[in-house]
Write a protein that holds these residues in place. Structure first.
Motif, PDB file in Angstrom:
ATOM      1  N   ASN A  19      -3.090   2.071   8.336  1.00 23.32           N
ATOM      2  CA  ASN A  19      -1.230   1.753   7.154  1.00 23.32           C
ATOM      3  C   ASN A  19      -0.816   3.575   6.796  1.00 23.32           C
ATOM      4  O   ASN A  19      -0.764   4.128   7.534  1.00 23.32           O
ATOM      5  CB  ASN A  19      -1.910   1.663   5.514  1.00 23.32           C
ATOM      6  N   TYR A  20      -0.304   3.665   5.934  1.00 22.14           N
ATOM      7  CA  TYR A  20       0.897   4.241   5.748  1.00 22.14           C
ATOM      8  C   TYR A  20       0.852   5.339   5.001  1.00 22.14           C
ATOM      9  O   TYR A  20       0.893   4.370   3.801  1.00 22.14           O
ATOM     10  CB  TYR A  20       1.912   4.022   6.661  1.00 22.14           C
ATOM     11  N   ALA A  21       1.501   6.093   4.246  1.00 23.06           N
ATOM     12  CA  ALA A  21       2.501   6.996   3.027  1.00 23.06           C
ATOM     13  C   ALA A  21       3.175   7.483   3.233  1.00 23.06           C
ATOM     14  O   ALA A  21       3.969   7.832   4.291  1.00 23.06           O
ATOM     15  CB  ALA A  21       1.169   7.830   3.234  1.00 23.06           C
ATOM     16  N   ILE A  22       4.260   7.289   1.904  1.00 23.34           N
ATOM     17  CA  ILE A  22       5.094   8.510   1.735  1.00 23.34           C
ATOM     18  C   ILE A  22       4.894   9.314   1.063  1.00 23.34           C
ATOM     19  O   ILE A  22       4.803   9.412  -0.101  1.00 23.34           O
ATOM     20  CB  ILE A  22       6.168   7.814   1.218  1.00 23.34           C
ATOM     21  N   MET A  74       1.286  -0.588   2.843  1.00 28.40           N
ATOM     22  CA  MET A  74       0.515  -1.188   3.983  1.00 28.40           C
ATOM     23  C   MET A  74       1.734  -2.019   4.782  1.00 28.40           C
ATOM     24  O   MET A  74       2.277  -2.486   4.276  1.00 28.40           O
ATOM     25  CB  MET A  74      -0.158  -2.015   1.948  1.00 28.40           C
ATOM     26  N   SER A  75       0.602  -2.268   5.906  1.00 29.98           N
ATOM     27  CA  SER A  75       1.158  -2.940   7.071  1.00 29.98           C
ATOM     28  C   SER A  75       0.926  -4.580   6.394  1.00 29.98           C
ATOM     29  O   SER A  75      -0.597  -4.210   6.000  1.00 29.98           O
ATOM     30  CB  SER A  75       0.311  -2.221   7.668  1.00 29.98           C
ATOM     31  N   TYR A 127       5.932  -4.609   5.797  1.00 26.80           N
ATOM     32  CA  TYR A 127       5.514  -3.009   4.782  1.00 26.80           C
ATOM     33  C   TYR A 127       5.440  -3.374   3.646  1.00 26.80           C
ATOM     34  O   TYR A 127       6.604  -4.064   3.099  1.00 26.80           O
ATOM     35  CB  TYR A 127       5.898  -2.289   5.762  1.00 26.80           C
ATOM     36  N   VAL A 128       4.626  -3.728   2.388  1.00 26.69           N
ATOM     37  CA  VAL A 128       4.561  -3.148   1.467  1.00 26.69           C
ATOM     38  C   VAL A 128       4.154  -1.774   0.657  1.00 26.69           C
ATOM     39  O   VAL A 128       3.233  -1.242   1.044  1.00 26.69           O
ATOM     40  CB  VAL A 128       3.407  -4.406   0.731  1.00 26.69           C
ATOM     41  N   ILE A 129       5.352  -1.835  -0.278  1.00 22.50           N
ATOM     42  CA  ILE A 129       5.050  -0.281  -0.449  1.00 22.50           C
ATOM     43  C   ILE A 129       4.568  -0.579  -2.370  1.00 22.50           C
ATOM     44  O   ILE A 129       4.747  -1.357  -2.989  1.00 22.50           O
ATOM     45  CB  ILE A 129       6.660  -0.179  -0.731  1.00 22.50           C
ATOM     46  N   GLU A 130       3.194   0.425  -2.629  1.00 25.49           N
ATOM     47  CA  GLU A 130       2.896  -0.174  -3.474  1.00 25.49           C
ATOM     48  C   GLU A 130       3.466   0.510  -4.800  1.00 25.49           C
ATOM     49  O   GLU A 130       3.050   1.839  -4.646  1.00 25.49           O
ATOM     50  CB  GLU A 130       1.347   0.294  -3.410  1.00 25.49           C
TER      51      GLU A 130
END
Length: 270
Positions: free
Chosen positions: A209-212, A229-230, A235-238
């Protein structure tokens, strides 16, 4: 770090597929290159891929995440390939925003890199190079692929402009503010280079997954991190209320628009 003395072999299939999924751009040429930007003293060795008119730099052949990338579509010229005392082949790309010096293992490899780069940026195979028949054939094949890619891209752009309700961004390349760095490294980049922007997209800790990471200038500098989250093709921003978007570029755009431009994508100036 010494440049590996081996002929370029393709990255493992699984890694190749992951990179293709992330970038979506056709792979034209690849191999080890030593890279030095105009303001740097030292070369750094990368496994390098030429995809479309972009150079993708990886820390090694098996790294799934790109270290950084460079758009060379605005290439103005390239110097002749010249050897050094160790037999390596140097040449310099003249770009609109600076110079990039590249070093290949030998003159043959250096010549190939330069010619493939000129082929895709100038849309013609360099006529004054001592290329072998097999090399010429490959470059003409790449030339035709790149011409078709641009025609398709332009057609898609025209179609989008003609629609009353254009769809959200579906860019196939990673956002310019993506860096394959850790949480701590992203924090340090934002703190040391405030003029370059204040938002970094990076890999998540699980590498899937990724992070900002953002740096707000409120009463005092304030750092925050958000999970991205992919989920399938989205893509879902938590956040307190989850936000689902179709691409990573849309994720970046969401943060920028929600802060009315106070957040700006972090881009290192070359």
């Amino acid at each position: 770090r010494e440049q590996p003395k081996e002929s370029p072999q393709p990255a493992p299939r699984q890694i190749f597929q992951e990179r293709q999924r992330i970038t979506g751009l056709p792979l034209y040429f690849q191999g080890y290159l030593s890279v030095r930007h105009s303001r740097c003293k030292e070369f750094r060795v990368y496994w390098t891929e030429l995809r479309g008119t972009m150079l993708f730099f990886y820390d090694d052949k098996k790294a799934p995440m790109v270290s950084h990338k460079l758009d060379i579509s605005a290439l103005t010229s390239a110097t002749n390939v010249y050897p050094d005392e160790n037999g390596s082949a140097h040449f310099i790309l003249m770009l609109s925003n600076g110079e990039l010096e590249l070093k290949a293992n030998d003159s043959e490899s250096g010549k190939e890199w330069k010619c493939f780069i000129l082929t895709v940026t100038k849309l013609s195979v360099p006529p004054d190079e001592s290329l072998l028949p097999g090399q010429l054939t490959r470059m003409h094949e790449v030339l035709e692929k790149e011409k078709k890619r641009r025609i398709t891209r332009n057609d898609c752009s025209s179609t989008s402009l003609n629609r009353k309700s254009p769809p959200s961004s579906t860019l196939t390349t990673m956002p310019v503010c993506f860096y394959a760095v850790s949480r701590q490294e992203a924090t340090e980049m934002l703190e040391k280079n405030p003029s370059c922007g204040n938002l970094i997209l990076r890999p998540g800790r699980d590498s899937k997954n990724y992070a900002i990471t953002i740096r707000h200038e409120l009463d005092a500098p304030h750092l925050k991190h958000y999970k991205v989250m992919s989920k399938g093709t989205s893509y879902v921003i938590e956040l307190e209320r989850q936000v689902t978007l179709p691409s990573l570029q849309d994720v970046v755009n969401y943060f920028v628009t929600q802060t009315r431009g106070k957040l700006k994508p972090f881009v290192i100036q070359t």
